[in-house]
Design a protein around this motif. Sequence first.
Motif, short mmCIF file in Angstrom:
data_model
loop_
_atom_site.label_atom_id
_atom_site.label_comp_id
_atom_site.label_asym_id
_atom_site.label_seq_id
_atom_site.Cartn_x
_atom_site.Cartn_y
_atom_site.Cartn_z
N THR A 242 0.71 -1.18 -0.06
CA THR A 242 0.12 0.08 -0.12
C THR A 242 0.93 1.03 -0.09
N VAL A 243 1.90 1.29 0.83
CA VAL A 243 2.81 2.23 0.74
C VAL A 243 3.40 2.38 -0.55
N ILE A 244 3.86 1.67 -1.32
CA ILE A 244 4.60 1.56 -2.35
C ILE A 244 3.38 2.21 -3.51
N ILE A 245 2.39 1.84 -3.47
CA ILE A 245 1.15 2.28 -4.23
C ILE A 245 0.98 3.90 -4.18
N ALA A 246 1.25 3.98 -2.73
CA ALA A 246 0.64 5.50 -2.44
C ALA A 246 2.06 6.43 -3.05
N SER A 247 3.22 5.94 -3.10
CA SER A 247 4.25 6.66 -3.60
C SER A 247 4.17 6.75 -4.98
N LEU A 248 3.59 5.82 -5.60
CA LEU A 248 3.37 5.66 -7.31
C LEU A 248 2.44 6.88 -7.71
N ARG A 249 1.40 6.82 -6.82
CA ARG A 249 0.35 7.55 -7.15
C ARG A 249 0.76 8.93 -6.83
N ALA A 250 1.49 9.31 -5.85
CA ALA A 250 1.76 10.62 -5.54
C ALA A 250 2.87 11.06 -6.38
N ARG A 251 3.78 10.34 -6.83
CA ARG A 251 5.11 10.90 -7.61
C ARG A 251 4.77 10.37 -9.16
N GLY A 252 3.97 9.66 -9.56
CA GLY A 252 4.13 9.06 -10.92
C GLY A 252 5.01 8.04 -10.82
N TYR B 86 4.18 5.82 7.42
CA TYR B 86 4.95 5.55 6.09
C TYR B 86 4.27 5.87 4.82
N ILE B 87 2.81 5.79 4.87
CA ILE B 87 2.14 6.33 3.63
C ILE B 87 2.33 7.88 3.49
N GLU B 88 2.24 8.52 4.64
CA GLU B 88 2.47 10.05 4.76
C GLU B 88 3.61 10.28 4.25
N GLU B 89 4.77 9.71 4.60
CA GLU B 89 6.33 9.95 4.02
C GLU B 89 6.22 9.52 2.60
N ALA B 90 5.40 8.74 2.15
CA ALA B 90 5.54 8.43 0.81
C ALA B 90 4.60 9.35 -0.06
N ILE B 91 3.82 9.94 0.25
CA ILE B 91 3.09 10.99 -0.50
C ILE B 91 3.71 12.39 -0.27
N GLU B 92 4.37 12.71 0.57
CA GLU B 92 4.80 13.99 0.65
C GLU B 92 5.71 14.43 -0.65
N ILE C 216 19.40 2.73 0.96
CA ILE C 216 18.46 3.05 1.87
C ILE C 216 17.06 2.38 1.53
N ASN C 217 16.46 2.97 0.20
CA ASN C 217 15.12 2.59 -0.04
C ASN C 217 15.12 1.05 -0.45
N LEU C 218 15.93 0.23 -0.69
CA LEU C 218 16.12 -1.14 -0.82
C LEU C 218 15.71 -1.72 0.54
N LEU C 219 16.63 -1.19 1.37
CA LEU C 219 16.75 -1.77 2.83
C LEU C 219 15.40 -1.47 3.65
N ASP C 220 14.73 -0.20 3.30
CA ASP C 220 13.64 0.06 3.63
C ASP C 220 12.44 -0.98 3.45
N LEU C 221 12.53 -1.60 2.24
CA LEU C 221 11.53 -2.56 1.50
C LEU C 221 11.40 -3.75 2.37
#
Length: 217
Positions: free
Chosen positions: A119-129, A211-217, A146-151
């Motif tokens: 859901t967090v990844i989808i939120a980031s894709l929707r917010a950033r394209g 996590y969703i909030e960070e993804a859509i900022e 860092i991003n790979l580690l976060d996953l």
Amino acid sequence: MEIGSPVVFTIPIFGGIPVTETVVVEWIVMAVLIIGSALLTRGWQLVPSGVQNVVELIVDGFNKFVESALGDHWKDYAPYLGTVAAFLTIANTISIFGLTPPTKDFSTTSALAIMSIVTVIIASLRARGFFGFLKHFFRSPIDLFINLLDLFVRPLSLAARLFGNIFGAVVIMELIERAVPVVLPAFLSIYFDLFDGLLQMLVFVFLTMLYIEEAIE
């Protein structure tokens, strides 16, 4: 106390599909949620009253809680967060009724954590394209690492925290029931079975929302 979940029965297809106690209790939780939702929303009116008024107050309060963190995006994620909150509320506290919490099983908490990270990844894709997401992901070798580690770290953290707390509470309650089988277990059950279960639900939902909030900022 077993960390795993015993097999309750086996479905006689494809060579036998074992159904564990965790799965059976999860079915019970889902049945309670589905039947409860159908009964609570039956015959609702435009002007709320009685049970409808209470349910709408709870839903409205939860929506405002999500909106405070996600702003204008809250409508997209409140249904998922609310569903997880409802599931965990019953799953974490079901030991009050003599059933083993499914969140005592690491497979359950892992599945919930993976769903949240997806859901967090989808939120980031929707917010950033798509290309904005890739640009954010590959800004530099350090960012990529860092991003790979976060996953991996974030879902592991979500799963392990929920599993560890619920499993620990179940173990402590079993030890207390064996040592002092009268009065004390019922009193401590208010904390370990009810309060701690609700607290872990809140922590899981809050971290997912963060996590969703960070993804859509």
